[in-house]
Design an enzyme around this catalytic site. Structure first.
Site, PDB file in Angstrom:
ATOM      1  N   SER A  70     -11.835  -0.056   7.714  1.00 52.84           N
ATOM      2  CA  SER A  70     -10.882   0.877   7.108  1.00 52.84           C
ATOM      3  C   SER A  70      -9.799   0.237   6.241  1.00 52.84           C
ATOM      4  O   SER A  70      -9.045   0.959   5.587  1.00 52.84           O
ATOM      5  CB  SER A  70     -10.220   1.735   8.191  1.00 52.84           C
ATOM      6  OG  SER A  70     -11.092   2.779   8.579  1.00 52.84           O
ATOM      7  N   LYS A  73      -9.607   1.363   2.684  1.00 53.63           N
ATOM      8  CA  LYS A  73      -8.800   2.491   2.207  1.00 53.63           C
ATOM      9  C   LYS A  73      -7.669   2.025   1.293  1.00 53.63           C
ATOM     10  O   LYS A  73      -7.154   2.808   0.483  1.00 53.63           O
ATOM     11  CB  LYS A  73      -8.252   3.274   3.398  1.00 53.63           C
ATOM     12  CG  LYS A  73      -9.319   4.034   4.194  1.00 53.63           C
ATOM     13  CD  LYS A  73      -8.704   4.774   5.372  1.00 53.63           C
ATOM     14  CE  LYS A  73      -9.698   5.712   6.058  1.00 53.63           C
ATOM     15  NZ  LYS A  73     -10.695   5.008   6.869  1.00 53.63           N
ATOM     16  N   SER A 127      -5.777   6.725   9.647  1.00 57.53           N
ATOM     17  CA  SER A 127      -7.004   6.184   9.060  1.00 57.53           C
ATOM     18  C   SER A 127      -8.028   7.283   8.838  1.00 57.53           C
ATOM     19  O   SER A 127      -9.219   7.138   9.135  1.00 57.53           O
ATOM     20  CB  SER A 127      -7.598   5.085   9.955  1.00 57.53           C
ATOM     21  OG  SER A 127      -8.497   4.274   9.221  1.00 57.53           O
TER      22      SER A 127
END
Length: 361
Positions: A70, A73, A127
């Protein structure tokens, strides 16, 4: 259950492995001469850098390929955040909610209407893979979510993050998806250059509004980055985990007028969790002299030239940016160009005036 096998990334180009300085072209540890030994961590690769000057203070395999999870991102934020109005209201579609069941989400509901700012907060704090899909769709324009992923890869190339390729907007594992600790530092630095991102990253709690039209209640979100809650001077960052990537982490903190950034990939939670490993590396970085360094985070303007510097000193110019991304070096170059154009126009005016006088004689 056996751990999934990481797909083979492309061969490591020696020139790209030296981006930021030749000392960074190593699969092992690189630290300033005479520096204290960095803390032992389980991360397979890591990097500590000065967020303001871009000086790389040390690392381990900084250009080695890794799987992002993640922290990917952040690339979505670097690519899309500057182009979206945080006050824009967006309606969530069924396709926005198409992501791996059981993975992290901020809790968006089909037909719900949310501001872009709320989506960014859900992306950073929780997230949210659902938020990533919506933001990528918006940022991709007519290309939709796929266009958003294409924008992420274009931004990676612009930043000089040559060892990064996105296959998903969220960082959920996808074919041919990879990054490096060095690239993550380039991407994170671009994110922290924006005031909105800094505000989102430093937010500890946020509210998601109710959706009366579809009978959905509002709720609170808590930032899952423990560095922000438990490390003095923390500015935020991003956590990540998949079975394939293991734990990844990006964190920034300020201490005694210095702002440092840490990135790490492939960490395990024992004997210390990812954010704790990041905190230990930040402590180590803050303990180094202000002029210590082994390389440099290259500036986007130098991406086309390969972004190679011969030594830390060669890339030691401080780069300062305001929220619009203007840089001091860009400004100086622009002023010089204006002065040159002005001089040429003055000369042309003088020559034409002289010619008219000559005709009148």
């Amino acid at each position: 259950m056996a751990r999934p096998t990481s797909p083979a990334p492309p061969p490591l180009d020696p020139a790209k492995a030296a981006v930021g300085g030749p000392a960074l072209a190593t699969a092992g540890l690189v630290t300033p001469s005479g520096a204290a030994e960095p803390p032992k961590v389980t991360a397979t690769s890591w990097l500590v850098a000065d967020l303001t000057s871009g000086a790389v203070l040390g690392g381990c395999g900084p250009h080695e390929y890794g799987v992002p999870a993640s922290v990917q991102k952040l690339l979505l934020a670097a690519a899309v955040l500057p182009h979206l109005d945080p006050k824009q209201v967006v309606e969530v579609t069924e396709s926005d909610l198409d992501f791996e069941p059981g993975s992290s989400a901020m809790g968006l509901v089909r037909g719900g209407r949310y501001t872009v700012e709320t989506l960014w907060l859900g992306l950073i704090l929780n997230s949210g893979n659902d938020a990533a899909n919506v933001l990528a769709r918006l940022g991709g324009g007519t290309g939709g979510q796929a266009g958003g992923v294409a924008a992420m890869n274009a931004e990676a190339a612009r930043l000089g993050a040559h060892q990064t390729h996105a296959a998903t907007p969220s960082g959920l594992d996808g074919p041919g998806q990879y990054t490096s600790a060095y690239d993550l530092a380039l991407i994170s630095r671009a994110c922290f250059a924006h005031a909105d991102f800094r505000r989102y990253a430093a937010t500890k709690t946020a509210e998601v509004p109710a959706q009366p039209a579809i009978n959905a209640k509002g709720y609170s979100m808590l930032n899952d980055n423990q560095l922000l809650h438990r490390y003095p001077g923390a500015l935020g960052g991003k956590t990540g985990y998949t079975d394939l990537a293991r734990h990844s982490f990006v964190g920034a903190a300020e201490r005694n007028g210095r702002t440092l950034l840490v990135t790490l990939l492939g960490a395990e939670t024992q004997p210390a969790r990812g954010w704790e490993q990041g905190a230990a590396l930040l402590d180590w970085g803050f303990g180094l002299p202000a002029d210590a360094g082994v390389g440099q985070l290259v500036a986007p303007a130098r991406a086309d030239s390969g972004n190679q510097v011969s030594s830390p000193a060669a890339g030691a110019t401080r780069v300062r940016s305001d929220d619009r991304g203007f840089h001091i070096d860009w400004l100086l170059g622009t002023v010089g160009t204006i002065m040159l154009v002005g001089a040429l126009l003055g000369l042309l005016f003088y020559q034409r005036r002289a010619a008219r006088r000559q005709v009148g004689r």
